[in-house]
Design an enzyme around this catalytic site. Structure first.
Site, mmCIF file in Angstrom:
data_model
loop_
_atom_site.group_PDB
_atom_site.id
_atom_site.type_symbol
_atom_site.label_atom_id
_atom_site.label_comp_id
_atom_site.label_asym_id
_atom_site.label_seq_id
_atom_site.Cartn_x
_atom_site.Cartn_y
_atom_site.Cartn_z
ATOM 1 N N ASP A 11 17.982 21.146 23.774
ATOM 2 C CA ASP A 11 18.548 21.627 22.503
ATOM 3 C C ASP A 11 18.827 20.409 21.639
ATOM 4 O O ASP A 11 18.824 19.271 22.113
ATOM 5 C CB ASP A 11 19.858 22.409 22.756
ATOM 6 C CG ASP A 11 20.503 22.895 21.454
ATOM 7 O OD1 ASP A 11 19.769 23.331 20.549
ATOM 8 O OD2 ASP A 11 21.742 22.827 21.331
ATOM 9 N N SER A 12 19.106 20.664 20.363
ATOM 10 C CA SER A 12 19.496 19.580 19.462
ATOM 11 C C SER A 12 20.796 18.932 19.925
ATOM 12 O O SER A 12 21.087 17.804 19.570
ATOM 13 C CB SER A 12 19.696 20.150 18.058
ATOM 14 O OG SER A 12 20.664 21.185 18.101
ATOM 15 N N CYS A 74 16.989 26.263 21.641
ATOM 16 C CA CYS A 74 17.413 25.929 20.280
ATOM 17 C C CYS A 74 16.696 26.884 19.339
ATOM 18 O O CYS A 74 15.452 26.913 19.311
ATOM 19 C CB CYS A 74 17.027 24.476 19.982
ATOM 20 S SG CYS A 74 17.370 23.958 18.293
ATOM 21 N N GLU A 152 31.238 22.855 17.742
ATOM 22 C CA GLU A 152 31.301 21.537 18.389
ATOM 23 C C GLU A 152 32.742 21.003 18.384
ATOM 24 O O GLU A 152 33.134 20.229 19.238
ATOM 25 C CB GLU A 152 30.369 20.542 17.672
ATOM 26 C CG GLU A 152 28.903 20.939 17.717
ATOM 27 C CD GLU A 152 28.078 20.122 18.695
ATOM 28 O OE1 GLU A 152 28.535 19.063 19.132
ATOM 29 O OE2 GLU A 152 26.960 20.568 19.022
ATOM 30 N N CYS A 186 21.337 31.254 16.792
ATOM 31 C CA CYS A 186 21.577 29.832 17.042
ATOM 32 C C CYS A 186 22.354 29.769 18.355
ATOM 33 O O CYS A 186 23.291 30.552 18.562
ATOM 34 C CB CYS A 186 22.392 29.235 15.895
ATOM 35 S SG CYS A 186 23.055 27.592 16.259
ATOM 36 N N HIS A 188 24.484 27.868 19.387
ATOM 37 C CA HIS A 188 25.902 27.510 19.265
ATOM 38 C C HIS A 188 26.795 28.740 19.035
ATOM 39 O O HIS A 188 28.012 28.649 19.155
ATOM 40 C CB HIS A 188 26.127 26.568 18.071
ATOM 41 C CG HIS A 188 25.811 25.133 18.343
ATOM 42 N ND1 HIS A 188 24.538 24.657 18.487
ATOM 43 C CD2 HIS A 188 26.627 24.052 18.494
ATOM 44 C CE1 HIS A 188 24.580 23.356 18.704
ATOM 45 N NE2 HIS A 188 25.836 22.963 18.712
HETATM 46 N N1 DGL Z 1 21.572 24.908 18.708
HETATM 47 C C1 DGL Z 1 20.811 24.838 17.484
HETATM 48 C C2 DGL Z 1 20.048 26.138 17.252
HETATM 49 O O1 DGL Z 1 20.001 26.989 18.094
HETATM 50 C C3 DGL Z 1 21.715 24.661 16.282
HETATM 51 C C4 DGL Z 1 22.323 23.345 16.014
HETATM 52 C C5 DGL Z 1 21.577 22.486 15.034
HETATM 53 O O2 DGL Z 1 21.612 22.725 13.810
HETATM 54 O O3 DGL Z 1 20.989 21.542 15.521
HETATM 55 O O4 DGL Z 1 19.495 26.336 16.205
#
Ligand code: DGL
Length: 278
Positions: A11-12, A74, A152, A186, A188
């Site tokens: 993931d990012s 991600c 976060e 997302c 997150h």
């Molecule tokens: N976890 C990333 C996603 O699912 C989001 C976070 C980011 O913007 O890097 O898109």
């Protein structure tokens, strides 16, 4: 046949741990190598070319760890860079299409919301797939970039006023439109489930990690590459930066103590296609 090699998950940042957690729950025999690009998060506000370059480097790092499958945990990478899989020697799993199938199965009214990063929403990936599977569906999209930072920061519980107001602000149009199903587009966003359910009572939430984990299990079984070797699973964590909030964030997303998790730093920029350096 059986394969004890790990599943590679990236993931990012640390949001993809919500997907890793679902894999651990559904497939307790499987080892996982997780890479979080914490030095370059967020991806969701960046341009497509940059996201694609980062995705290739993340994938090549995982290939260098000899994984048997790569999971792009991600939404952003899955939306705009899933075709980077074409050169990979192992199966690749993105997180969008399986969540869309679950949303289409779950909706009763055909009114579906998608909440994602700016890049994800701009790609219209969920919307296009929903409309293909359920012609006539009404799809409502909303970018919610601020929720990535709030997650976060650990600001997501129902007694957090900023989180509550942000959720309400981002979802007010969808509330007016009476959606019955919302894709958390997302990785997150599952941490905001409680607040979202308070604001949209009766809503069905689709967690991309849950949808992807079911698909991963089937793919491993059908490919004869589940870990049935009797070898105990191992979890390895790699990040491109160890931010000051690392411990707190790991606990939020994985529900485990960061002290129990051995984490190594990686210079991910070294990893390019055909140039895998350890
Ligand atoms: N976890 C990333 C996603 O699912 C989001 C976070 C980011 O913007 O890097 O898109």
């Amino acid at each position: 046949m059986a394969d004890s090699r790990a599943i590679g998950v990236f993931d990012s940042g640390l949001g993809g741990l919500t997907v890793a957690k679902r894999i651990m729950e559904l497939m307790p025999n499987e080892s996982i190598v997780y890479f979080g690009d914490t030095g370059r998060v967020p991806y969701g506000t960046k341009g497509v070319q940059t996201i694609r370059k980062y995705a290739v480097q993340d994938e090549q790092f995982l290939i260098s760890r000899n994984v048997k499958m790569i999971v792009a945990a991600c939404g952003t990478v899955s939306s705009v860079a899933a075709d980077t899989k074409d050169d990979l020697p192992v199966p690749f799993v993105e997180v969008i299409s399986h969540s869309v199938k679950d949303a289409v199965d779950a909706t009763k009214t055909g009114r579906i919301g998608v909440l994602g990063t700016s890049a994800t929403i701009k790609s219209h990936k969920h919307k296009d797939l929903i409309e293909r599977l359920l012609p006539g569906a009404a799809v409502f999209e909303q970018a919610a970039p601020l929720l990535v930072s709030l997650a976060e920061e650990g600001w997501f519980s129902s007694d957090n006023e900023v989180a509550r107001l942000s959720v309400q602000k981002y979802l007010s149009d969808m509330k007016r439109e009476n959606i019955d199903t919302l894709i958390l587009g997302c990785t997150h966003f599952p941490v905001f489930s409680e607040l979202i359910k308070e604001y949209l009572p009766g809503i069905t939430l689709i967690d991309m990690g849950v949808s992807a984990a079911k698909y991963i299990k089937n793919t491993l079984e059908e490919g004869g590459i589940s870990n049935e070797t009797g070898k105990s699973p191992e979890y390895s964590f790699f990040v491109s930066d160890k931010p000051v909030t690392f411990e707190k964030t790991v606990k939020i997303f994985l529900g485990a103590n960061a002290e129990d998790i051995k984490t190594e730093l990686v210079d991910v920029e070294k990893y390019e296609e055909g140039n895998n350096k350890n």
